[in-house]
Design a protein around this motif. Structure first.
Motif, mmCIF file in Angstrom:
data_model
loop_
_atom_site.group_PDB
_atom_site.id
_atom_site.type_symbol
_atom_site.label_atom_id
_atom_site.label_comp_id
_atom_site.label_asym_id
_atom_site.label_seq_id
_atom_site.Cartn_x
_atom_site.Cartn_y
_atom_site.Cartn_z
ATOM 1 N N HIS A 9 -28.098 101.128 -11.083
ATOM 2 C CA HIS A 9 -29.230 100.992 -10.164
ATOM 3 C C HIS A 9 -29.629 102.368 -9.642
ATOM 4 N N VAL A 10 -30.918 102.664 -9.763
ATOM 5 C CA VAL A 10 -31.485 103.865 -9.148
ATOM 6 C C VAL A 10 -32.253 103.370 -7.933
ATOM 7 N N ALA A 14 -33.216 98.337 -11.122
ATOM 8 C CA ALA A 14 -32.156 98.118 -12.107
ATOM 9 C C ALA A 14 -32.546 98.782 -13.420
ATOM 10 N N VAL A 15 -31.582 99.470 -14.027
ATOM 11 C CA VAL A 15 -31.808 100.163 -15.296
ATOM 12 C C VAL A 15 -30.742 99.703 -16.277
ATOM 13 N N GLY A 16 -31.175 99.142 -17.411
ATOM 14 C CA GLY A 16 -30.232 98.635 -18.405
ATOM 15 C C GLY A 16 -29.788 97.227 -18.087
ATOM 16 N N GLY A 17 -28.907 96.708 -18.917
ATOM 17 C CA GLY A 17 -28.372 95.376 -18.681
ATOM 18 C C GLY A 17 -29.414 94.277 -18.737
ATOM 19 N N GLY A 18 -30.459 94.462 -19.536
ATOM 20 C CA GLY A 18 -31.485 93.441 -19.666
ATOM 21 C C GLY A 18 -32.663 93.595 -18.730
ATOM 22 N N ILE A 74 -40.691 104.779 -3.365
ATOM 23 C CA ILE A 74 -39.968 104.496 -4.604
ATOM 24 C C ILE A 74 -38.732 105.376 -4.685
ATOM 25 N N PRO A 75 -37.735 104.991 -5.483
ATOM 26 C CA PRO A 75 -36.519 105.792 -5.612
ATOM 27 C C PRO A 75 -36.809 107.209 -6.104
ATOM 28 N N LEU A 122 -22.630 105.458 -4.665
ATOM 29 C CA LEU A 122 -23.053 104.698 -5.855
ATOM 30 C C LEU A 122 -24.348 105.279 -6.448
ATOM 31 N N VAL A 123 -24.396 106.600 -6.539
ATOM 32 C CA VAL A 123 -25.572 107.280 -7.086
ATOM 33 C C VAL A 123 -25.327 107.602 -8.555
ATOM 34 N N PRO A 124 -26.172 107.116 -9.463
ATOM 35 C CA PRO A 124 -25.980 107.383 -10.888
ATOM 36 C C PRO A 124 -26.358 108.815 -11.271
#
Length: 355
Positions: A9-10, A14-18, A74-75, A122-124
């Motif tokens: 998550h950014v 949600a990024v990826g995983g469908g 926005i993020p 929890l920062v990607p």
């Protein structure tokens, strides 16, 4: 079939995983100028941008980014090279993501400090490999920036984060060469299940860059590769967002805004179709309701395409028929075509919004 990946998550995206492939852009303002950067972020957000990236060349920019993040709708991702202290500062400021190659940060303890701070929040971290800045040893090994060299570079950076125990990762492999980029992503997709950020870097101006990006990203997305994307253009970043959504719409992957249909014109056309089509498209650019709008110029394909659209016009000699959901609404003179079509679309978008 979409490639199955881990999900990160950014911010709230949600990024990826469908999750749907998200559309990103990057500010071209001086990040230290908070007002100018925020103004551009707001313009990008209005255009549909879902994640925005800002360059962080020094500590002043890192400090400013905290305020930009606080006011951004926005993020926000921080783009950092070489200096781990900049990463620590933007993490303290609440940034949503880092674009950072751990191999460029220096000693392992510096990378560990960044990962520790990122893990707490929890920062990607996006590992971003660019063909124009590969490591010297890889260039010596492969002779030039090959797809294999790009993948090896990415895996090396990934390995550093994995050894520290961090898996909130996404990866990009970008080159200005379209097919080299495609080859690199295809190779990497066979080796990892991290989400991939796709793009053709230094693609060019709006004209040439749109074509290169559409070809390259279209191939990858059709292969099921791509969890988030940026169309890199030399121009207004808002155009990057518009092109990104058009690519996704053309592949049936996302529906946002107007799906614009217009004929290429020929000797049968008896109205100024090019002028009408351009005016209508420009005036409807701000509408985000998914609608198909057709501007057609002759009696051969015009009525059929106009009927199939949500709203359409089929031109004749100095006039045209206005269609709504396949039914003729009225006949309008050429001088009123654009106004009539735009008004009908705006009304339909309003109705859909409130339904």
């Amino acid at each position: 079939m979409t490639r199955q990946t881990k999900q990160i998550h950014v911010g709230n995206v949600a990024v990826g995983g469908g999750a749907p492939c998200s559309v990103q852009s990057m500010c071209n303002t001086d990040t230290r100028d908070v007002a100018a950067t925020l103004s551009q972020v707001l313009s990008l957000s209005t255009a549909g941008c879902e994640i925005v990236r800002c360059a962080v060349p020094d500590m002043a920019a890192a400090e400013a980014l905290g305020e930009i993040k606080r006011q951004s709708p926005i993020p926000v991702i921080a783009d950092i090279h070489f200096d781990y202290r900049l990463a620590l500062r933007v993490l303290e400021g609440g940034i949503d993501g880092l674009r950072l190659n751990p191999g460029n940060i220096g000693e392992r303890w510096k990378v560990e400090e960044v990962v520790k701070a990122a893990r707490e929040r929890l920062v990607p971290i996006r590992i971003g490999v660019n063909a124009g800045s590969l490591e010297k040893e890889l260039l010596e090994k492969y002779g030039h920036p090959t797809a294999e060299a790009m993948v090896e570079s990415a895996l090396g950076h990934v390995r550093i984060l994995e050894e520290i125990g961090y898996d909130q990762i996404k990866i990009s492999l970008k080159a200005s060469d379209v097919m080299k980029t495609v080859e690199a992503y295809r190779l990497l997709a066979q080796k990892v299940d991290y989400p991939l950020h796709i793009g053709i870097t230094e693609a060019g101006t709006i004209f040439s860059g749109t074509i290169k990006s559409s070809v390259g990203l279209g191939i990858l997305l059709a292969d099921g590769i791509g969890d988030t994307m940026r169309v890199s253009l030399t121009g207004d970043p808002v155009d990057e967002v518009r092109v990104g959504f058009e690519i996704l719409k053309a592949l049936g992957l996302r529906q946002r805004g107007i799906n614009f249909v217009s004929c290429p014109t020929c000797g049968r056309c008896q109205i100024n179709l090019i002028g009408v089509a351009q005016e209508v498209e420009n005036r409807l650019a701000a509408i985000d309701t998914p609608l198909t709008v057709a501007v057609m110029g002759c009696v051969v394909n015009g009525p059929g395409e106009a009927r199939e659209a949500d709203v359409g016009i089929a031109g004749g000699r100095g006039e045209g028929l206005l269609f709504r959901h396949g039914e003729i609404v009225r006949k309008v003179p050429e001088s009123e075509m654009a106004d009539a079509l735009v008004a009908e679309v705006q009304q339909m978008a309003k109705e859909k919004t409130h339904s």
